[in-house]
Write a protein that holds these residues in place. Structure first.
Motif, PDB file in Angstrom:
ATOM      1  N   ILE A 111      12.775   2.314   7.162  1.00 56.60           N
ATOM      2  CA  ILE A 111      11.463   1.690   7.349  1.00 56.60           C
ATOM      3  C   ILE A 111      10.926   1.978   8.736  1.00 56.60           C
ATOM      4  O   ILE A 111       9.735   2.291   8.931  1.00 56.60           O
ATOM      5  CB  ILE A 111      11.568   0.170   7.105  1.00 56.60           C
ATOM      6  N   PHE A 145       9.729   5.434   8.904  1.00 56.00           N
ATOM      7  CA  PHE A 145       8.424   5.448   8.246  1.00 56.00           C
ATOM      8  C   PHE A 145       7.327   5.006   9.205  1.00 56.00           C
ATOM      9  O   PHE A 145       6.257   5.634   9.326  1.00 56.00           O
ATOM     10  CB  PHE A 145       8.488   4.492   7.046  1.00 56.00           C
ATOM     11  N   ALA A 149      -2.262   5.105   3.561  1.00 60.63           N
ATOM     12  CA  ALA A 149      -2.132   3.913   2.718  1.00 60.63           C
ATOM     13  C   ALA A 149      -1.385   4.260   1.440  1.00 60.63           C
ATOM     14  O   ALA A 149      -0.443   3.556   1.037  1.00 60.63           O
ATOM     15  CB  ALA A 149      -3.525   3.373   2.394  1.00 60.63           C
ATOM     16  N   ALA A 150      -1.781   5.360   0.807  1.00 60.44           N
ATOM     17  CA  ALA A 150      -1.099   5.775  -0.422  1.00 60.44           C
ATOM     18  C   ALA A 150       0.366   6.050  -0.149  1.00 60.44           C
ATOM     19  O   ALA A 150       1.260   5.635  -0.906  1.00 60.44           O
ATOM     20  CB  ALA A 150      -1.776   7.032  -0.969  1.00 60.44           C
ATOM     21  N   ALA A 152       2.202   4.851   2.222  1.00 63.73           N
ATOM     22  CA  ALA A 152       2.922   3.605   2.476  1.00 63.73           C
ATOM     23  C   ALA A 152       3.274   2.923   1.168  1.00 63.73           C
ATOM     24  O   ALA A 152       4.403   2.445   0.991  1.00 63.73           O
ATOM     25  CB  ALA A 152       2.061   2.684   3.337  1.00 63.73           C
ATOM     26  N   ALA A 153       2.322   2.929   0.244  1.00 65.27           N
ATOM     27  CA  ALA A 153       2.595   2.260  -1.031  1.00 65.27           C
ATOM     28  C   ALA A 153       3.778   2.928  -1.729  1.00 65.27           C
ATOM     29  O   ALA A 153       4.770   2.264  -2.092  1.00 65.27           O
ATOM     30  CB  ALA A 153       1.345   2.352  -1.911  1.00 65.27           C
ATOM     31  N   VAL A 154       3.705   4.247  -1.895  1.00 59.60           N
ATOM     32  CA  VAL A 154       4.773   4.941  -2.619  1.00 59.60           C
ATOM     33  C   VAL A 154       6.064   4.898  -1.826  1.00 59.60           C
ATOM     34  O   VAL A 154       7.142   4.627  -2.374  1.00 59.60           O
ATOM     35  CB  VAL A 154       4.339   6.384  -2.903  1.00 59.60           C
ATOM     36  N   LEU A 167       7.177   2.875   0.484  1.00 62.30           N
ATOM     37  CA  LEU A 167       7.851   1.583   0.515  1.00 62.30           C
ATOM     38  C   LEU A 167       8.441   1.244  -0.844  1.00 62.30           C
ATOM     39  O   LEU A 167       9.530   0.670  -0.935  1.00 62.30           O
ATOM     40  CB  LEU A 167       6.862   0.507   0.966  1.00 62.30           C
ATOM     41  N   ALA A 168       7.747   1.661  -1.902  1.00 63.89           N
ATOM     42  CA  ALA A 168       8.313   1.440  -3.234  1.00 63.89           C
ATOM     43  C   ALA A 168       9.633   2.179  -3.373  1.00 63.89           C
ATOM     44  O   ALA A 168      10.621   1.640  -3.907  1.00 63.89           O
ATOM     45  CB  ALA A 168       7.318   1.915  -4.299  1.00 63.89           C
ATOM     46  N   ILE A 169       9.665   3.408  -2.857  1.00 61.85           N
ATOM     47  CA  ILE A 169      10.914   4.170  -2.932  1.00 61.85           C
ATOM     48  C   ILE A 169      12.006   3.472  -2.144  1.00 61.85           C
ATOM     49  O   ILE A 169      13.162   3.335  -2.602  1.00 61.85           O
ATOM     50  CB  ILE A 169      10.680   5.596  -2.405  1.00 61.85           C
ATOM     51  N   ILE A 207      12.300   0.406  -1.438  1.00 63.11           N
ATOM     52  CA  ILE A 207      12.768  -0.781  -2.151  1.00 63.11           C
ATOM     53  C   ILE A 207      13.724  -0.391  -3.285  1.00 63.11           C
ATOM     54  O   ILE A 207      14.778  -1.007  -3.488  1.00 63.11           O
ATOM     55  CB  ILE A 207      11.555  -1.572  -2.694  1.00 63.11           C
ATOM     56  N   PHE A 240      16.974   0.561  -1.853  1.00 57.72           N
ATOM     57  CA  PHE A 240      17.701  -0.607  -1.342  1.00 57.72           C
ATOM     58  C   PHE A 240      18.343  -1.380  -2.477  1.00 57.72           C
ATOM     59  O   PHE A 240      19.470  -1.844  -2.374  1.00 57.72           O
ATOM     60  CB  PHE A 240      16.727  -1.508  -0.564  1.00 57.72           C
ATOM     61  N   ARG A 241      17.625  -1.467  -3.572  1.00 62.87           N
ATOM     62  CA  ARG A 241      18.184  -2.162  -4.730  1.00 62.87           C
ATOM     63  C   ARG A 241      19.457  -1.478  -5.195  1.00 62.87           C
ATOM     64  O   ARG A 241      20.406  -2.115  -5.614  1.00 62.87           O
ATOM     65  CB  ARG A 241      17.175  -2.131  -5.886  1.00 62.87           C
ATOM     66  N   VAL A 298      19.147   0.580   3.802  1.00 61.05           N
ATOM     67  CA  VAL A 298      18.058   1.519   4.037  1.00 61.05           C
ATOM     68  C   VAL A 298      18.443   2.490   5.147  1.00 61.05           C
ATOM     69  O   VAL A 298      17.598   3.152   5.725  1.00 61.05           O
ATOM     70  CB  VAL A 298      16.735   0.801   4.398  1.00 61.05           C
TER      71      VAL A 298
END
Lengths: 97, 732, 188
Positions: free
Chosen positions: A27, A30, A67-68, A70-72, A74-76, A78, A81-82, A87
């Motif tokens: 993160i 990023f 912005a796009a 960051a969305a993708v 951060l989704a990755i 997450i 991390f799951r 991370v």
């Protein structure tokens, strides 16, 4: 103030690069990339005074892409991390073929 | 082929000679037609199957000697005649007859021109190799020399084709045989008609190929196939020389046509290194093709082929290509006395060496083979001393009497085989110890063979006497007042070398007379040793075979009239006809050798020389007649083993064994150890092929190490790359 | 620059340097903080400073959306994620590399900076002084602040603009798909 702006842009970009190199947290890396994007934006804005509004248009595009991204991104992160409970990039070598 | 040819301005261009391209084209057509028939036969299994020959031969003919002569078995009454045999019999000799007819027509056209025929008529068909500084055309050169060769090839060739019709009639590979024979004539005519060295080389290689194919005609027997390979490989050594000579000519004279080289050669310094080198390399080519020392070993083995092939290719025509090459390059050779002396010395040594071996051979064809090598040596002596006419003259007479001898021996072998076949005996049909007394059974062959024997021995008035005498007297004449006599060969004065060559020539003549008489005595005289049962089956060959023999016998008898010595003074006919005929081609070159003077000896000397030659020949015959006792001879299976010198001669001075130890085995050894194990397995397989693979794997491993999958590493690499790129701009 | 004050250039210069230095300091602090939350907040600070500089460089619109979109939206998402993943616990080991890594990274950073500077000098030799005409009051007055941007964005770069909308849509869908928690049925 144009020369100072460009110098500041270069400095911030370099700090972002060093951040990418020295950190392991995905993160934070990023966010370092975001800092580098901001540094470039500063250059665009500064040079737009010389060459007109196109530079500012590009800044808007960069923000949109950021912005796009960051969305993708951060989704990755997450998702990773799951899966791995971490991370830290040292633990992640999913790119290895 | 084009019919409308460019008008060259040559007086021959409007005559029948404009069809000169038909000369090689006709045999090529014959090859194509016979080849198609042969392929059709091969496609249909059954008695026409070429491989049937081997099964048949193995079943009925045993070969204790293992060299496969037994295959000259044409009797095979149990073998069905080839289905298209009659068509092949028409095409094969037919195209040769047409070729010969056309050649005669062109000869008359040339003769009508007379002195106007001073320059060769060159017919260019098309550009073959138009490159930057070298342009080679497919062009035929018609002059007096090539005309003589064309007449010999097509004329003698036609007779031998006719003979083959009888000799090979029951062979399952009959169409294949005639296809090869036609192809050979095509290449041979290409060789003598080509207007440039490269085109000649095409023919040169082509006849080599046909020789290989025909030596190994009965290829299912390993010895025959090996003999073919040996001929082919030994010839490659000579071809290397031919090629190097062409490279030298192109590099230094910038031309490869006979016309161009002949002109350029006159500009070269007399006895210069370049001319000598070119000539020596050309001679190396000639040595290979014409079976001279040290490359003669293939020719005796080449007798594994059918006997008519031995007559046509390995006696009358192909092996004389080397002599033709030297005569064709006469201008070059005249500029290099050292090379000429080399040619003469090699020729003389070969003549003697082969004659000694011929003294003790038992195989009738081997005797003739060594005799051929010996006579070829004579021809080289002739062209070597600049007596090109004499060399070509001997080439011509030799073609007559040697073809006759071979075909005669073919008749004998044919008869022997018929006899052995009838009784299913497996004796060697070519061993003279199994013959004897054949004169009672085949009188025609007997008489004709004696004519040829007297001709080759040099007894007047037979053909061989004139040509051989002219060669020897030319050698003697050159010992004084020629460029050769003034030159130094390996530190020996040229005149001394020439005296030596003359002496060797006389010695060879003596031995020729001896071994030929020996062959005749053992074959035709004395008691018959074939066997009680077989004797009744011995009979004369059919007329299709004896007919050509008669014609050749006639030519052997009167061949000398083509070039009667000047000393006859025209009493018997036009003297020196061939000499005058060839004058425009080689006259100038001979004049260079003789320092521009007429090459004639005084009458007294010439008569003395003739007397000596005849005396020696007669002595040889006498020695053979009085010393040899055909009656004491035992058949091959009962004969005791030879001892001492006889054994050495029978084993051909162990030259083949020496070559085997000195050249073949080391070559094989080097091939195996260095080239195969070292270069091929070690260097190429190991280093290049596997090494490349290993290197790539190493690179791949390195690359895979870079692909760690860690983004951090990639970021570092990315930055380093960016810095590197930017620094390239920064430090500009 | 609308004020005719003689102290205006001085004040402008002071303000510019102030925000610039704060931005650099915040960036350095952002890179060196161990806690992701602290780092994120220092980055937000950098962005605010940059927004101020944008406004001072007569890019008021960009400065506004810098605050709104970047600092206000994107960085908030970052902080949300950090908190969602419960990162930055004091008990965690630092994610910063060892001394050697830091030194090499620093050296490489300096090299990069030096090169960029050299290139900037050599590529823009004398033009780094501002042409007066561009920012005159008259020029700003007629077109306004947003006018030139809008004119460029919706005429010259209309296609790119429309494509960004597709990009954003794709990103949204992608983020939803990737971030979706997988049930036991479709795990794989």
């Amino acid at each position: 103030m144009l020369a100072e702006s460009l110098a500041l842009s270069a400095l911030l970009f370099t700090i972002g690069v060093v951040g990418v190199l020295t950190r392991r947290n995905a993160i934070i890396i990023f966010m370092c990339v975001e800092l580098m994007l901001n540094a470039v934006n500063l250059s665009f804005v500064a040079l737009s005074r010389l060459y007109g509004a196109t530079g500012q248009v590009f800044v808007i595009f960069v923000m949109t892409v950021a912005a796009a991204e960051a969305a993708v991104g951060l989704a990755i992160i997450i998702a990773i991390f799951r899966h791995r409970r971490s991370v830290n990039l040292e633990d992640i070598n999913l790119l290895k073929g | 082929m084009q019919t409308e040819l460019p008008h060259t301005g040559h007086p021959l261009a409007d005559s029948v000679a404009r069809f000169v391209w038909l000369l090689p084209a006709l045999p090529l057509l014959g090859f194509a037609l016979n080849g198609i028939l042969a392929l059709r036969a091969a496609a249909t299994p059954g008695p026409a199957d070429p491989t049937a020959a081997s099964h048949d031969a193995h079943a009925h003919v045993a070969h204790p000697s293992g060299d496969g002569h037994g295959h000259d078995d044409a009797a095979g009454h149990h073998v069905a005649r080839h289905p298209s045999a009659s068509l092949v019999s028409l095409i094969g000799p037919g195209v040769l007859a047409l070729t010969f007819g056309l050649a005669v027509a062109i000869l008359f056209a040339m003769r009508d021109l007379g002195d106007a025929m001073h320059a060769p008529y060159v017919q260019t068909l098309f550009a073959w190799m138009p490159t930057g500084s070298l342009s080679v055309d497919v062009a035929f050169q018609l002059d007096q020399l090539s005309m003589v060769m064309v007449l010999i090839i097509s004329g003698v060739g036609f007779l031998i084709h006719l003979f083959s019709v009888g000799y090979m009639q029951d062979d399952p590979g009959y169409p294949r045989y005639f296809a090869y024979l036609n192809l050979f004539v095509f290449f041979m005519l290409l060789l003598v008609l080509g207007a440039s060295y490269p085109l000649m080389f095409v023919g040169w290689e082509g006849v080599g190929l046909c020789s290989y194919l025909l030596i190994g005609f009965w290829f299912s027997e390993k010895a025959n196939a090996d003999a073919g390979k040996k001929a082919f490989i030994v010839n490659r050594i000579g071809d290397f020389g031919f090629l190097v000579a062409m490279f030298l000519m192109f590099a230094n004279l910038a031309t490869l046509s006979f016309d161009g080289v002949g002109t350029a050669a006159l500009e070269l310094p007399m006895g210069g290194t370049l001319a000598t080198a070119i000539c020596l390399f050309l001679f190396l080519g000639a040595v290979g093709k014409s079976a001279q020392i040290p490359l003669y070993v293939w020719l005796p083995d080449a007798m594994a082929g059918p006997t008519p092939v031995s007559a046509l290719i390995h006696a009358a025509t192909m092996v004389t290509a080397g002599v033709y090459l030297v005569a064709r390059s006469a201008t070059l050779f005249s500029m290099a006395p050292v090379a000429q002396l080399t040619v003469a010395v090699i020729g003389a040594l070969t003549a003697v060496l082969a004659a000694t071996i011929g003294l003790k051979q038992w195989d009738i064809k081997k005797v003739l083979a060594y005799s051929t090598v010996s006579q070829l040596g004579y021809m080289f002596v002739g062209v070597g001393v600049g007596a090109y006419t004499a060399g070509v003259f001997h080439l011509m007479t030799h073609a007559f009497f040697k073809a006759l001898l071979f075909l005669g021996s073919g008749s004998v072998i044919y008869a022997m085989h018929q006899a052995y076949h009838a009784t299913h005996n497996h004796e060697d049909a070519q061993d003279m110890r199994n013959m004897g007394g054949l004169r009672r059974h085949m009188p025609v062959t007997f008489g004709l063979m004696w004519i040829a024997t007297l001709a080759i021995a040099g007894i007047p008035p037979f053909a061989g006497f004139f040509s051989k005498d002219e060669i020897l007297s030319s050698v003697f004449a050159r010992t004084h007042g020629s460029t050769l006599a003034d030159a130094s060969w390996l530190g020996i004065p040229g005149s001394a070398v020439l005296y030596g060559v003359y002496a060797l020539g006389l010695a060879a003549a003596l031995m020729t007379a001896i071994y030929m008489t020996r062959m005749m005595l053992y074959t035709f005289h004395g008691p018959n040793r074939t066997g009680e049962l077989e004797r009744g089956h011995l009979k004369e060959a059919p007329w299709i075979m004896t007919g050509p023999l008669v014609v050749l016998g006639l030519l052997s008898l009167v061949g000398g009239w083509f070039n009667l010595p000047a000393i006859t003074g025209g009493a018997l006919g036009p003297d020196e006809a061939l000499h005058h005929w060839l004058e425009p081609v080689v006259g100038a070159s001979t004049a260079i050798v003789t320092n521009g003077e007429a090459a004639h000896l005084s009458h007294g000397t010439e008569l003395a020389l003739i007397g000596a030659a005849v005396l020696i020949a007669a002595a040889g015959i006498a020695i053979a007649v009085f010393r040899l006792k055909p009656a004491d001879l035992k058949p091959a299976k009962d004969a005791p083993a030879e001892q001492g010198l006889e054994k050495t001669l029978l084993n051909k001075w162990y030259v083949d064994e020496a070559y085997d130890k000195a050249v073949v085995r080391p070559t094989l050894g080097i091939s195996r150890i260095v080239l195969w194990k070292g270069v091929d397995t070690g260097l190429i397989d190991g280093l290049f092929v596997n090494g490349t693979g290993l290197l790539m794997r190493a690179f791949g491993w390195l690359g895979s190490q870079l692909q760690s999958g860690r983004v951090g590493t990639y970021a570092w690499a990315l930055l380093l790359g960016a810095i590197a790129v930017l620094s390239a701009f920064s430090f500009r | 620059m609308t004020m005719g004050n003689q102290f205006y250039p001085l004040l402008y210069g002071f303000t510019f340097y102030f925000f610039g230095l704060v931005a650099v300091a915040s960036a350095v602090l952002f890179v060196t903080r161990k806690s992701p939350v602290a780092a994120a907040l220092w980055l937000v600070n950098v962005m605010f400073c940059l927004a101020a500089l944008y406004i001072m460089l007569d890019a008021q619109f960009v400065g506004a959306i810098q605050v709104l979109v970047y600092a206000g939206a994107i960085m908030v998402v970052f902080v949300f994620v950090v908190m969602l993943l419960n990162l930055g616990h004091p008990s965690e080991l630092s994610d910063i590399r060892g001394k050697a890594g830091r030194i090499i990274a620093g050296v490489l950073g300096l090299a990069l900076l030096a090169e960029v500077m050299v290139l900037a000098r050599s590529q823009f030799p004398a033009q780094l002084t501002l042409p007066a005409a561009v920012t005159t009051d008259a020029a700003l007055g007629t077109a306004g602040i947003i006018g030139p941007i809008a004119a460029s964005l919706f005429r010259q770069y209309l296609l790119a603009f429309e494509l960004t909308s597709i990009l954003l849509l794709t990103a949204i869908i992608g983020a939803v798909v990737i971030g979706k928690k997988r049930g036991p049925t479709d795990a794989g």
